[in-house]
Motif scaffolding. Structure first.
Motif, mmCIF file in Angstrom:
data_model
loop_
_atom_site.group_PDB
_atom_site.id
_atom_site.type_symbol
_atom_site.label_atom_id
_atom_site.label_comp_id
_atom_site.label_asym_id
_atom_site.label_seq_id
_atom_site.Cartn_x
_atom_site.Cartn_y
_atom_site.Cartn_z
ATOM 1 N N LYS D 37 0.838 -1.199 0.000
ATOM 2 C CA LYS D 37 0.000 0.000 0.000
ATOM 3 C C LYS D 37 0.884 1.266 0.000
ATOM 4 C CE LYS D 37 -3.633 2.138 2.792
ATOM 5 N NZ LYS D 37 -2.779 3.307 3.150
ATOM 6 N N GLU D 41 1.328 3.822 -3.184
ATOM 7 C CA GLU D 41 0.874 5.205 -3.053
ATOM 8 C C GLU D 41 1.974 6.202 -3.413
ATOM 9 O OE1 GLU D 41 -0.625 6.341 0.891
ATOM 10 O OE2 GLU D 41 0.061 8.371 0.367
ATOM 11 N N GLN D 45 2.302 8.563 -6.964
ATOM 12 C CA GLN D 45 2.339 10.020 -6.891
ATOM 13 C C GLN D 45 3.316 10.615 -7.910
ATOM 14 O OE1 GLN D 45 2.307 11.019 -2.732
ATOM 15 N NE2 GLN D 45 2.944 13.104 -3.189
#
Lengths: 328, 328, 328, 328
Positions: D37, D41, D45
């Motif tokens: 996770k 993430e 980005q």
């Protein structure tokens, strides 16, 4: 009107004489110094009588109170004699250079020790006193850490250092009292010292020291000392509490600031030494002495605080020598 | 993602290009400048296309928004053409040097004037914006007096001054907007000017001026300007209200202070000029432009604020010439 | 030892009496006030004689010098009578409320006007005086712009305002002298006023004003006044020169600062009003008066400076009324 | 263009990713974190690849340099593997919690240790770096005393403290590096600790400590730490030299000050924590890493400095436990 005699017509005697003269309820009546030139000069300035022998002070019926500004080695004898003679007493710090000698003073005074005021003038500095009051008022919650920065503008002559009892008893003694003023009794102290001044090193004394203290309630303080400071008399305090911090900057003569192409917001130099920096403190201190003398209430700080500070100085000197924390 | 073209590849074009590049929702797609060298250099820096003729910008379907940083005499034409072409527009100040020309812009834009943003970057300076917000929040009660100190580090070349429209339209124009930002519409203005710079005097322009303004609500403001300042770019603000005062100091690069035997608390020099001093402001301004362009909401400040500031500049120039207050 | 009488036993009379008492070369010998209660109280405080009629002061052979702190409408008569009686004179500001009356004073005094000192105490404020000295020393090059911020903590009662001659003659008069102290003679003045206080507006007077001055040498100054200020007595100065800037912040009682979760570096409130803020200035002013009285040298500031400041106040009032610059 | 991988996608990984993205000569190419996770993430980005196993980073031919922000217990393994794989390496502090483990790292690296950069970001803080530079330039003469005040806004959770290695290895480690940055190698250290936080006391760790250090050249430093601070992230420094003092105040978001009836000169609150306070420092640190990686010159600070700081942390913990000074 309280009638005051001053023993010791040196630099600090002049400070006290000026404060006495300015106080509406006090009157300088006698100046005592074995060096007639000094005694004569100070007494002439205020148009009062002088004497060479302290005994004349103790015997003088027109003297209500005595301010002792003699050399440290006479403090205990002068305190004891003055109290015995029924005078109110304020003595300059330190109480003595020797712990045993100070102990004798406290012991012989007995309950009277509560009424002998110790000249720890910094407690009366408006900035430090304001911080103390605001902490008492709860403004920053529980006080947790105290930083005391205390640097003199220039080292004293080697001969002075030789007879001073060392930096801890002579200079840090004020800061020990400041820490006790804010944190109460101290449980443990550690110190480290060094030298940047060879003349002082040659005397076997430090000229820069860091002292760490832990109070009986577990609060921490650090004292940063230097015998010399290029920018003057560095006298600052930071009180760190659970809810905020109160700090006292150095003082300057004016509120002028300057901006140029290389810098901005530059203030004038800090006040250079204690006569100037603590002039208000000495004046307020005298007022407090007179108030408690008049009221017959306990003096604060008292000679017991002087003794406690001296014990700290002795313990700190031991720690600086051995490298080990000293418990009190 | 909003696709942006910049007209004018000079100093301010570079500032905007940097801000566009750093904004996550904006993309620089085209740079326009009649001087090919300039256009080429700026566009190459961001790997985008360039053109020499603004018409190409207005015709480009891939351009959503235009930032106008061309010389002032082209602002109105570029604004009108860009809006006509359906682009979102932000223009550098001033809207024009001539009030009639600016009036024509407002009139021709009609309601669209609300959506053209005027590049009064100082409204977005974090310190000034914080003061504005805290006044809105009621922290100092009703705002009563405003002091704006605005000095440039060094006078521009005489040839620049000659074509600048004079100090009020070129330099004070920012401060007029600042006063309007805080006090709203202005009812009356008076000004006095002088010269310390002979080259500027020779151009018939002032290089130091004081402007006094009264808002329609009777609040007072003063603007202090100088074309040169020995300590750098002096940009300060004081907002005096019924319940207190909020003020913004100059900025410095670091928080370092210095104490020496001659001074204390000296900070490093203030930031020298607008690219550095207002870098944050330009960045935040662009963000605001993109937000309102995206949302289709009215721009603030808009070209109407640009027109109002220009009217003030004209009135102030009249007052400085005649010595009489000018009503608006 | 100079023997001094004080005419006027009000608030300012008390300030001067305290300064006289503290000065080693001065002796308070007589207090005069038509209100016997006032005269009695002040004279009793220093154990001296009092009288109700100023003539007794002028006739008293034991009086060397007179400090005039009577209501403004008596200043000229008291100055003339005292000088005629051969006394050294220092008078409170303003010299008069009426320009013609002040002119009469200057004219009748003739050359003696040079020896009558005017009580513009702010020239002696350590911060302002330091800035003046450092400018003279060339620290910031040629002085170019001066900003004087001068706000009182709270508006006086309406009845006081009614008899005060208006804000310019009563309050700004000090700032006119400050500007003249730094910039010399003034060529032109403009002013704008407004009201936030309805009681003062009802008296036909302003309570907030901005004054702009241009010296005969073309230097600019601005004065920012308010009859009330939420944070106390706001007394600041900025002197902007060719090579830098010197500024004077407000004063605080202590050097304590506070940090909390919502703010940092917060100092205690500024000193609240003139008795406290300018205590040093009054003391130093008296010393200067005594020095020049002793030496028989010209007073500075003299009654001529008082006259010049009054002319400025009158011209400024005219400008505030008409909106036009007034040339002097 | 240097192609960079980041191991550890936690809070500090995000800081480094932002700095890499903003650097014109660096490109983020890979993010590694065992928690998918987190890895997903952060990599999303910046539109780059992610992996779960660090070995993939070391094996990736397109990775030139690795920034290690994994949990401390993996630092040594990751450093050794990355160097072995021919990558340039910058690792977060501390090098390890265990001195033996750190020693193994240094020993196995051999000469390569000079090229592994240690993430002591504070060396790159503009204020601290400016002080260091100005001392090198001789502005305050020989540095004699250093005061480092370093307080976190709020204590971490007890479970974090449990695995942190204790306050000296986790928090003071930065300050040890700061002291070494200014004073060079340390000869002796003493420490005292206390608790105001019961949860931390229950973990057997201190939450407030004072550390005193003496350099091999006899210079003194003191470190003042607290795990919590009501007014935010307290990060200050005072460098006291033979000719003056340079100090760094806390930073605030804006230059706004406020005056009210109860206080004056109040600034906004200090920046609250390291991501904000040291954002510039992280950015500049990355630039330095890239410069030295590019040039192949020794890193500064290197992993050797990390080892030295860890030795100091261990010695300080011993001193705090025993009360005795520890020699290094």
């Amino acid at each position: 009107m309280i009638r005051i005699a001053i023993i010791g017509a040196g630099r600090i005697g002049h400070v006290h004489a000026r404060a006495v003269d300015a106080h509406p309820a006090a009157e300088l009546v006698l100046v005592c110094d074995p060096f007639e030139k000094n005694a004569k000069e100070l007494s002439a300035q205020y148009g009062v009588r002088y004497c060479l022998d302290p005994q004349e002070v103790f015997d003088a019926p027109e003297v209500d109170a005595v301010i002792i500004g003699s050399p440290t080695r006479f403090h205990v004898d002068h305190i004891l004699a003055a109290v015995k003679a029924g005078k109110k007493v304020m003595s300059e710090k330190p109480i003595a250079l020797d712990v045993a000698e100070a102990k004798r003073c406290i012991d012989e005074l007995g309950e009277a020790a509560d009424n002998v005021m110790m000249g720890f003038n910094r407690r009366f500095d408006p900035s430090f006193a304001e911080i103390h009051q605001r902490i008492d008022d709860g403004e920053i919650g529980q006080l947790q850490q105290l930083i005391v920065v205390s640097r003199d503008p220039a080292a004293p002559p080697a001969e002075y250092v030789a007879g001073s009892g060392g930096i801890f008893k002579d200079m840090t003694i004020h800061d020990f009292d400041t820490v006790r003023f804010f944190l109460g009794d101290i449980a443990e102290v550690t110190a480290v010292g060094t030298n940047v001044d060879e003349a002082i090193a040659a005397q076997g004394d430090f000229d820069q020291v860091l002292v760490t203290l832990k109070s009986t309630e577990g609060r921490l303080a650090t004292i940063v000392n230097s015998r010399s400071c290029a920018f003057g008399y560095d006298q600052r305090l930071e009180a760190f509490g659970a809810d905020g911090m109160l700090s006292a900057d150095n003082l300057t003569q004016t509120a002028v600031r300057k901006a140029t192409s290389s810098q901005t917001e530059a203030k004038s130099a800090v006040m250079d030494f204690f006569l100037e920096r603590y002039e208000d403190a000495y004046r307020i201190e005298l007022g407090r002495f007179i108030d408690t003398a008049d009221a017959g209430t306990p003096a604060s700080p008292s000679v017991r605080d002087g003794y406690a500070a001296l014990l700290l100085a002795q313990a700190t000197a031991d720690s600086a020598r051995t490298g080990a924390a000293v418990k009190l």
